[in-house]
Motif scaffolding. Structure first.
Motif, PDB file in Angstrom:
ATOM      1  N   ALA A 160     -22.055  40.450 -19.100  1.00  0.00           N
ATOM      2  CA  ALA A 160     -23.189  40.596 -20.021  1.00  0.00           C
ATOM      3  C   ALA A 160     -24.201  39.471 -19.805  1.00  0.00           C
ATOM      4  O   ALA A 160     -25.413  39.699 -19.859  1.00  0.00           O
ATOM      5  CB  ALA A 160     -22.694  40.604 -21.465  1.00  0.00           C
ATOM      6  N   GLN A 177     -27.556  40.017 -24.872  1.00  0.00           N
ATOM      7  CA  GLN A 177     -26.126  40.344 -24.857  1.00  0.00           C
ATOM      8  C   GLN A 177     -25.722  41.129 -26.101  1.00  0.00           C
ATOM      9  O   GLN A 177     -24.850  41.986 -26.035  1.00  0.00           O
ATOM     10  CB  GLN A 177     -25.287  39.070 -24.744  1.00  0.00           C
ATOM     11  CG  GLN A 177     -25.399  38.419 -23.374  1.00  0.00           C
ATOM     12  CD  GLN A 177     -24.501  37.217 -23.230  1.00  0.00           C
ATOM     13  OE1 GLN A 177     -23.334  37.266 -23.619  1.00  0.00           O
ATOM     14  NE2 GLN A 177     -25.033  36.134 -22.660  1.00  0.00           N
ATOM     15  N   ARG A 178     -26.371  40.864 -27.212  1.00  0.00           N
ATOM     16  CA  ARG A 178     -26.080  41.603 -28.445  1.00  0.00           C
ATOM     17  C   ARG A 178     -26.341  43.103 -28.236  1.00  0.00           C
ATOM     18  O   ARG A 178     -25.560  43.948 -28.666  1.00  0.00           O
ATOM     19  CB  ARG A 178     -26.955  41.058 -29.569  1.00  0.00           C
ATOM     20  CG  ARG A 178     -26.743  41.737 -30.882  1.00  0.00           C
ATOM     21  CD  ARG A 178     -27.616  41.123 -31.949  1.00  0.00           C
ATOM     22  NE  ARG A 178     -27.335  41.745 -33.227  1.00  0.00           N
ATOM     23  CZ  ARG A 178     -28.030  41.550 -34.300  1.00  0.00           C
ATOM     24  NH1 ARG A 178     -29.060  40.731 -34.278  1.00  0.00           N
ATOM     25  NH2 ARG A 178     -27.725  42.151 -35.421  1.00  0.00           N
ATOM     26  N   ARG A 193     -23.622  44.540 -26.013  1.00  0.00           N
ATOM     27  CA  ARG A 193     -22.402  44.800 -26.793  1.00  0.00           C
ATOM     28  C   ARG A 193     -22.555  46.069 -27.622  1.00  0.00           C
ATOM     29  O   ARG A 193     -21.624  46.854 -27.761  1.00  0.00           O
ATOM     30  CB  ARG A 193     -22.069  43.598 -27.683  1.00  0.00           C
ATOM     31  CG  ARG A 193     -21.464  42.431 -26.921  1.00  0.00           C
ATOM     32  CD  ARG A 193     -20.921  41.356 -27.839  1.00  0.00           C
ATOM     33  NE  ARG A 193     -21.942  40.748 -28.687  1.00  0.00           N
ATOM     34  CZ  ARG A 193     -22.712  39.722 -28.331  1.00  0.00           C
ATOM     35  NH1 ARG A 193     -22.569  39.186 -27.137  1.00  0.00           N
ATOM     36  NH2 ARG A 193     -23.602  39.233 -29.163  1.00  0.00           N
ATOM     37  N   ARG A 194     -23.746  46.308 -28.174  1.00  0.00           N
ATOM     38  CA  ARG A 194     -23.999  47.524 -28.947  1.00  0.00           C
ATOM     39  C   ARG A 194     -23.875  48.762 -28.046  1.00  0.00           C
ATOM     40  O   ARG A 194     -23.308  49.775 -28.438  1.00  0.00           O
ATOM     41  CB  ARG A 194     -25.383  47.463 -29.590  1.00  0.00           C
ATOM     42  CG  ARG A 194     -25.860  48.747 -30.218  1.00  0.00           C
ATOM     43  CD  ARG A 194     -25.078  49.233 -31.386  1.00  0.00           C
ATOM     44  NE  ARG A 194     -25.194  48.315 -32.497  1.00  0.00           N
ATOM     45  CZ  ARG A 194     -24.483  48.421 -33.615  1.00  0.00           C
ATOM     46  NH1 ARG A 194     -23.641  49.410 -33.765  1.00  0.00           N
ATOM     47  NH2 ARG A 194     -24.614  47.563 -34.574  1.00  0.00           N
ATOM     48  N   LEU A 207     -21.988  49.002 -25.441  1.00  0.00           N
ATOM     49  CA  LEU A 207     -20.552  49.158 -25.213  1.00  0.00           C
ATOM     50  C   LEU A 207     -19.889  49.823 -26.413  1.00  0.00           C
ATOM     51  O   LEU A 207     -19.123  50.778 -26.263  1.00  0.00           O
ATOM     52  CB  LEU A 207     -19.891  47.801 -24.949  1.00  0.00           C
ATOM     53  CG  LEU A 207     -20.148  47.185 -23.585  1.00  0.00           C
ATOM     54  CD1 LEU A 207     -19.781  45.709 -23.588  1.00  0.00           C
ATOM     55  CD2 LEU A 207     -19.374  47.933 -22.515  1.00  0.00           C
ATOM     56  N   ARG A 208     -20.169  49.348 -27.624  1.00  0.00           N
ATOM     57  CA  ARG A 208     -19.569  49.886 -28.846  1.00  0.00           C
ATOM     58  C   ARG A 208     -20.007  51.327 -29.099  1.00  0.00           C
ATOM     59  O   ARG A 208     -19.246  52.121 -29.638  1.00  0.00           O
ATOM     60  CB  ARG A 208     -19.923  49.021 -30.061  1.00  0.00           C
ATOM     61  CG  ARG A 208     -19.160  47.735 -30.114  1.00  0.00           C
ATOM     62  CD  ARG A 208     -17.741  48.002 -30.498  1.00  0.00           C
ATOM     63  NE  ARG A 208     -16.965  46.774 -30.502  1.00  0.00           N
ATOM     64  CZ  ARG A 208     -15.659  46.745 -30.423  1.00  0.00           C
ATOM     65  NH1 ARG A 208     -14.976  47.847 -30.316  1.00  0.00           N
ATOM     66  NH2 ARG A 208     -15.021  45.618 -30.440  1.00  0.00           N
ATOM     67  N   LEU A 255     -12.981  44.992 -24.727  1.00  0.00           N
ATOM     68  CA  LEU A 255     -13.206  45.133 -26.162  1.00  0.00           C
ATOM     69  C   LEU A 255     -11.849  45.376 -26.794  1.00  0.00           C
ATOM     70  O   LEU A 255     -10.889  45.701 -26.104  1.00  0.00           O
ATOM     71  CB  LEU A 255     -14.114  46.328 -26.438  1.00  0.00           C
ATOM     72  CG  LEU A 255     -15.514  46.305 -25.858  1.00  0.00           C
ATOM     73  CD1 LEU A 255     -16.203  47.647 -26.075  1.00  0.00           C
ATOM     74  CD2 LEU A 255     -16.326  45.187 -26.478  1.00  0.00           C
ATOM     75  N   SER A 302     -14.739  50.724 -23.712  1.00  0.00           N
ATOM     76  CA  SER A 302     -15.974  51.049 -24.427  1.00  0.00           C
ATOM     77  C   SER A 302     -15.621  51.722 -25.740  1.00  0.00           C
ATOM     78  O   SER A 302     -14.485  52.147 -25.950  1.00  0.00           O
ATOM     79  CB  SER A 302     -16.881  51.955 -23.598  1.00  0.00           C
ATOM     80  OG  SER A 302     -16.364  53.253 -23.527  1.00  0.00           O
ATOM     81  N   GLN A 337     -15.343  52.097 -30.032  1.00  0.00           N
ATOM     82  CA  GLN A 337     -14.805  51.295 -31.123  1.00  0.00           C
ATOM     83  C   GLN A 337     -13.296  51.423 -31.256  1.00  0.00           C
ATOM     84  O   GLN A 337     -12.658  50.540 -31.811  1.00  0.00           O
ATOM     85  CB  GLN A 337     -15.449  51.730 -32.447  1.00  0.00           C
ATOM     86  CG  GLN A 337     -16.930  51.452 -32.497  1.00  0.00           C
ATOM     87  CD  GLN A 337     -17.546  51.993 -33.766  1.00  0.00           C
ATOM     88  OE1 GLN A 337     -17.664  53.196 -33.944  1.00  0.00           O
ATOM     89  NE2 GLN A 337     -17.915  51.102 -34.649  1.00  0.00           N
TER      90      GLN A 337
END
Length: 150
Positions: free
Chosen positions: A59, A70-71, A74-75, A77-78, A92, A103, A105
């Motif tokens: 990232a 990076q935030r 990460r979003r 990815l989530r 994760l 990837s 949640q």
């Protein structure tokens, strides 16, 4: 978060920086100006393009190369829009059981459980709301709700 809020978070180009024309979505984070044909990318398109050329990039490397925070990565990815490369040392964690995932949640097992619980709650709500129109829960069927006074 609303769908529109999530879309705004990915910096979708709406107006062409070159001529001011309207940007049209072409797929995979790519947008074309309807007037001059200029091509622009939203954050997803930038990250995906970089990952395709630099498999296994972190990232921090992606942020430095394309300027997407990076935030936001990460979003992505989530949200399940991108995934961590196989063999990566970083993963994760499933939000239910803590299992390592690439990837989203939830791990596949917890995803099924979460969706089944949501469906059960929806069915329960639906069953609670199936009383007849205008009837109280304590009212008997066929009972008059109104009486006429002459």
């Amino acid at each position: 978060m609303s769908v529109l809020g999530a879309l705004d978070m990915y910096n979708i180009p709406r107006v062409c920086e070159k001529c001011g024309g309207v940007m049209i979505f072409k797929g995979v984070g790519e947008y074309h100006c309807e007037d001059c044909g200029e091509v622009a990318y939203d954050d997803y398109g930038k990250v995906r393009g970089y990952i395709e050329e630099h498999k296994g990039a972190t990232a921090a490397q992606i942020e430095a190369a394309v300027g997407v925070p990076q935030r936001t990565i990460r979003r992505l990815l989530r949200d399940g829009r991108i995934e961590i490369a196989e063999g990566s040392k970083v993963y994760l964690r499933c939000e239910v059981c803590g299992k390592q995932i690439r990837s989203g949640q939830y791990c596949p097992e917890c995803e099924v459980k979460v969706h089944r619980n949501l469906e059960a709650k929806q069915r329960e709500l639906l069953n609670k709301n199936t009383h007849g129109f205008g009837l109280d829960q304590g009212a008997e069927e066929g009972q008059r709700r109104f009486t006429r006074e002459n």
